[in-house]
Scaffold this motif. Structure first.
Motif, mmCIF file in Angstrom:
data_model
loop_
_atom_site.group_PDB
_atom_site.id
_atom_site.type_symbol
_atom_site.label_atom_id
_atom_site.label_comp_id
_atom_site.label_asym_id
_atom_site.label_seq_id
_atom_site.Cartn_x
_atom_site.Cartn_y
_atom_site.Cartn_z
ATOM 1 N N MET A 178 -2.957 13.510 10.278
ATOM 2 C CA MET A 178 -2.448 12.192 10.651
ATOM 3 C C MET A 178 -1.189 12.259 11.506
ATOM 4 O O MET A 178 -0.565 11.234 11.759
ATOM 5 C CB MET A 178 -2.156 11.369 9.390
ATOM 6 N N VAL A 179 -0.811 13.439 11.944
ATOM 7 C CA VAL A 179 0.404 13.564 12.751
ATOM 8 C C VAL A 179 0.045 13.832 14.206
ATOM 9 O O VAL A 179 -1.028 14.341 14.517
ATOM 10 C CB VAL A 179 1.343 14.674 12.211
ATOM 11 N N ASN A 180 0.980 13.489 15.085
ATOM 12 C CA ASN A 180 0.760 13.725 16.511
ATOM 13 C C ASN A 180 1.212 15.139 16.886
ATOM 14 O O ASN A 180 1.626 15.916 16.015
ATOM 15 C CB ASN A 180 1.465 12.649 17.350
ATOM 16 N N PHE A 181 1.163 15.460 18.149
ATOM 17 C CA PHE A 181 1.494 16.816 18.596
ATOM 18 C C PHE A 181 2.954 17.181 18.346
ATOM 19 O O PHE A 181 3.310 18.353 18.353
ATOM 20 C CB PHE A 181 1.148 16.997 20.073
ATOM 21 N N GLN A 182 3.817 16.185 18.085
ATOM 22 C CA GLN A 182 5.220 16.448 17.784
ATOM 23 C C GLN A 182 5.469 16.590 16.282
ATOM 24 O O GLN A 182 6.581 16.833 15.859
ATOM 25 C CB GLN A 182 6.104 15.325 18.334
ATOM 26 N N GLY A 183 4.423 16.399 15.492
ATOM 27 C CA GLY A 183 4.557 16.508 14.048
ATOM 28 C C GLY A 183 4.987 15.232 13.351
ATOM 29 O O GLY A 183 5.254 15.241 12.153
ATOM 30 N N HIS A 184 5.013 14.123 14.088
ATOM 31 C CA HIS A 184 5.391 12.830 13.509
ATOM 32 C C HIS A 184 4.135 12.030 13.166
ATOM 33 O O HIS A 184 3.072 12.249 13.753
ATOM 34 C CB HIS A 184 6.244 12.032 14.495
ATOM 35 N N GLY A 203 -1.255 5.314 15.482
ATOM 36 C CA GLY A 203 -2.493 4.672 15.042
ATOM 37 C C GLY A 203 -2.616 4.628 13.532
ATOM 38 O O GLY A 203 -3.157 3.674 12.966
ATOM 39 N N VAL A 204 -2.083 5.631 12.859
ATOM 40 C CA VAL A 204 -2.109 5.655 11.391
ATOM 41 C C VAL A 204 -1.153 4.595 10.848
ATOM 42 O O VAL A 204 -1.484 3.854 9.917
ATOM 43 C CB VAL A 204 -1.755 7.061 10.856
ATOM 44 N N ILE A 205 0.036 4.507 11.440
ATOM 45 C CA ILE A 205 1.006 3.502 11.002
ATOM 46 C C ILE A 205 0.449 2.101 11.236
ATOM 47 O O ILE A 205 0.533 1.230 10.367
ATOM 48 C CB ILE A 205 2.352 3.696 11.728
ATOM 49 N N LEU A 229 0.828 -1.204 0.000
ATOM 50 C CA LEU A 229 0.000 0.000 0.000
ATOM 51 C C LEU A 229 0.860 1.250 0.000
ATOM 52 O O LEU A 229 2.033 1.214 0.367
ATOM 53 C CB LEU A 229 -0.874 0.041 1.257
ATOM 54 N N ARG A 230 0.240 2.359 -0.348
ATOM 55 C CA ARG A 230 0.875 3.672 -0.248
ATOM 56 C C ARG A 230 -0.029 4.559 0.594
ATOM 57 O O ARG A 230 -1.237 4.581 0.424
ATOM 58 C CB ARG A 230 1.039 4.296 -1.626
ATOM 59 N N LEU A 231 0.601 5.323 1.477
ATOM 60 C CA LEU A 231 -0.104 6.297 2.294
ATOM 61 C C LEU A 231 0.532 7.656 2.060
ATOM 62 O O LEU A 231 1.739 7.807 2.197
ATOM 63 C CB LEU A 231 -0.002 5.943 3.783
ATOM 64 N N THR A 232 -0.283 8.621 1.695
ATOM 65 C CA THR A 232 0.171 10.005 1.631
ATOM 66 C C THR A 232 -0.219 10.637 2.960
ATOM 67 O O THR A 232 -1.402 10.794 3.252
ATOM 68 C CB THR A 232 -0.484 10.749 0.448
ATOM 69 N N LEU A 233 0.784 10.948 3.754
ATOM 70 C CA LEU A 233 0.539 11.493 5.082
ATOM 71 C C LEU A 233 -0.113 12.866 4.985
ATOM 72 O O LEU A 233 0.354 13.741 4.268
ATOM 73 C CB LEU A 233 1.864 11.584 5.845
ATOM 74 N N GLN A 234 -1.204 13.041 5.690
ATOM 75 C CA GLN A 234 -1.944 14.294 5.724
ATOM 76 C C GLN A 234 -1.695 14.986 7.065
ATOM 77 O O GLN A 234 -1.390 14.324 8.055
ATOM 78 C CB GLN A 234 -3.447 14.019 5.554
#
Length: 84
Positions: free
Chosen positions: A49-55, A59-61, A41-46
């Motif tokens: 979809m990031v946590n408070f640290q910007g990573h 849960g998305v991973i 699969l491919r995921l384009t991170l939106q």
């Protein structure tokens, strides 16, 4: 590692069900390869979809891995869940 090519050994109705997964669509996951026992699969991170640290949020991973695992396990045409 290279992906095996998509093949017709995945029954059409099974492939359609796998590809119609609503959670996959909600995350915007794209199938790059689907064959018996294999899924890429491919995921384009939106931004959502990031946590408070910007990573990327864990849960998305995990969801990415879970959708790929479910597709690969069910590609044989027999219903399967993680316990099996």
């Amino acid at each position: 590692m290279t992906s095996p090519p998509d093949d017709s050994s995945v029954p059409a109705e099974v492939r359609a069900g796998i590809e119609d997964d609503p959670w996959r669509r909600a995350l915007g996951l794209e199938y790059l390869a689907l064959s018996r026992g294999f899924c890429r699969l491919r995921l384009t991170l939106q931004p959502r979809m990031v946590n408070f640290q910007g990573h990327p949020h864990g849960g998305v991973i995990f969801s990415l891995a879970d959708v790929a695992f479910g597709a690969a396990c069910n590609s044989h045409g027999e219903p399967a869940v993680a316990a099996t």
